[in-house]
Design a protein around this motif. Structure first.
Motif, short mmCIF file in Angstrom:
data_model
loop_
_atom_site.label_atom_id
_atom_site.label_comp_id
_atom_site.label_asym_id
_atom_site.label_seq_id
_atom_site.Cartn_x
_atom_site.Cartn_y
_atom_site.Cartn_z
N ILE A 87 54.01 84.31 75.65
CA ILE A 87 52.71 83.99 75.06
C ILE A 87 52.94 82.92 74.00
N GLY A 88 52.29 81.75 74.16
CA GLY A 88 52.45 80.66 73.20
C GLY A 88 53.45 79.63 73.69
N THR A 89 53.06 78.86 74.72
CA THR A 89 53.96 77.86 75.34
C THR A 89 54.42 76.83 74.31
N GLY A 90 53.48 76.35 73.48
CA GLY A 90 53.81 75.32 72.49
C GLY A 90 54.46 74.11 73.14
N SER A 91 55.68 73.79 72.69
CA SER A 91 56.42 72.64 73.23
C SER A 91 57.00 72.94 74.61
N GLY A 92 57.12 74.21 74.96
CA GLY A 92 57.76 74.58 76.23
C GLY A 92 59.26 74.86 76.09
N TYR A 93 59.79 74.69 74.86
CA TYR A 93 61.25 74.84 74.66
C TYR A 93 61.73 76.27 74.97
N GLN A 94 61.05 77.27 74.42
CA GLN A 94 61.46 78.66 74.67
C GLN A 94 61.38 78.99 76.17
N ALA A 95 60.34 78.48 76.82
CA ALA A 95 60.19 78.72 78.27
C ALA A 95 61.38 78.13 79.02
N ALA A 96 61.82 76.94 78.61
CA ALA A 96 62.96 76.28 79.28
C ALA A 96 64.24 77.10 79.07
N VAL A 97 64.42 77.66 77.86
CA VAL A 97 65.60 78.48 77.58
C VAL A 97 65.60 79.72 78.49
N LEU A 98 64.45 80.35 78.65
CA LEU A 98 64.35 81.54 79.52
C LEU A 98 64.63 81.16 80.98
N PHE A 99 64.13 79.99 81.39
CA PHE A 99 64.38 79.51 82.76
C PHE A 99 65.88 79.31 82.97
N GLU A 100 66.55 78.70 81.98
CA GLU A 100 68.00 78.47 82.08
C GLU A 100 68.76 79.79 82.17
N MET A 101 68.17 80.87 81.62
CA MET A 101 68.80 82.19 81.71
C MET A 101 68.53 82.86 83.05
N GLY A 102 67.82 82.17 83.93
CA GLY A 102 67.61 82.68 85.28
C GLY A 102 66.34 83.48 85.47
N ALA A 103 65.47 83.50 84.43
CA ALA A 103 64.23 84.28 84.53
C ALA A 103 63.19 83.54 85.37
N ARG A 104 62.27 84.31 85.92
CA ARG A 104 61.06 83.74 86.52
C ARG A 104 60.03 83.75 85.40
N VAL A 105 59.70 82.55 84.91
CA VAL A 105 58.94 82.45 83.67
C VAL A 105 57.46 82.14 83.90
N TYR A 106 56.60 82.95 83.27
CA TYR A 106 55.16 82.73 83.22
C TYR A 106 54.83 82.48 81.76
N THR A 107 54.04 81.44 81.46
CA THR A 107 53.75 81.17 80.06
C THR A 107 52.28 80.82 79.88
#
Ligand code: SAH
Length: 212
Positions: A87-107
């Motif tokens: 919750i709270g995409t903002g810049s998208g940085y946190q979402a990218a970190v989660l993606f790099e950890m192999g998660a399926r990310v919804y934001t």
């Protein structure tokens, strides 16, 4: 945007700095080492991309401090292929970190401009993430339940709708408190109850209702 040896070198230093502050999960540290934070910064602050601080990204919002991104990601205990709602995409940085950890990310993001900007940026960087424009208080019932939920804005309380969208055994990390500062809360869905634990003080922009 180019990712030069200089950027990579600065990222290695950032990773060591965060490790020094107590982050031990190597998968989190690896992800921080991979995501080109300079691509997510507002142009006026690019020179500070690998400084361990939050910076303005427009719309009165901030890109979170890398240590905070690492701390929340570590507390979530994200495993590869897990379905994670941010919750709270903002810049998208946190979402990218989660993606790099192999998660399926919804934001989800409530500010249309940030939603449009980060969606375009992450697609250009080949981060395949599901973007949604809307009020994060509602979660994403159509895609629930989630293994993990991460809230990156300071909430006044734990939203019951989000707890409902967690799988049994799931974890939610959410900063809770007033606008001056929040406490990092971990909610574990240990059915039939939830277990709540506290993990220190942080400062976030507010989790607001509705969308703009
Ligand atoms: N995760 C972000 C940090 C963004 S700051 C990053 O890595 O850069 C928090 C974000 O939460 C802001 O962009 C703000 O607009 C958004 N936000 C606040 N209330 C929200 C809500 N109800 N629903 C969705 N997004 C919200």
């Amino acid at each position: 945007m180019e990712d030069t040896y200089r950027h990579k070198g600065l990222r290695r230093l950032l990773v060591e700095e965060i490790r020094g502050k107590g982050i031990t999960d190597e998968r989190v540290l690896d992800a921080i080492g991979k995501v080109p934070r300079h691509a997510f910064m507002d142009s006026g602050f690019i020179a500070f991309s690998y400084k361990d601080s939050a910076f303005p990204i427009g719309g009165g919002q901030t890109i979170s401090q890398p240590y905070t991104v690492a701390f929340q990601s570590q507390l979530l205990q994200v495993a590869p292929h897990e379905k994670v709602l941010e919750i709270g995409t903002g810049s998208g940085y946190q979402a990218a970190v989660l993606f790099e950890m192999g998660a399926r990310v919804y934001t989800i993001e409530r500010q249309r401009e940030l939603f449009v900007k980060s969606q375009q940026l992450l697609a250009a960087l080949d981060y395949r993430i599901h973007f949604h424009y809307g009020d994060g208080y509602a979660g994403l019932p159509a895609y629930a339940p989630f293994d993990k939920i991460i809230v990156t804005a300071g909430a006044s309380e734990i939203p019951e709708t989000l707890v409902q969208q967690l799988k049994p055994g799931g974890r939610m990390v959410i900063p809770v408190g007033e606008s001056g500062g929040q406490e990092m809360i971990l909610v574990e869905k240990t059915e039939p109850d939830v277990t709540i634990s506290r993990h220190g003080a942080f400062i976030f922009v507010p989790f607001l209702r509705g969308k703009t």
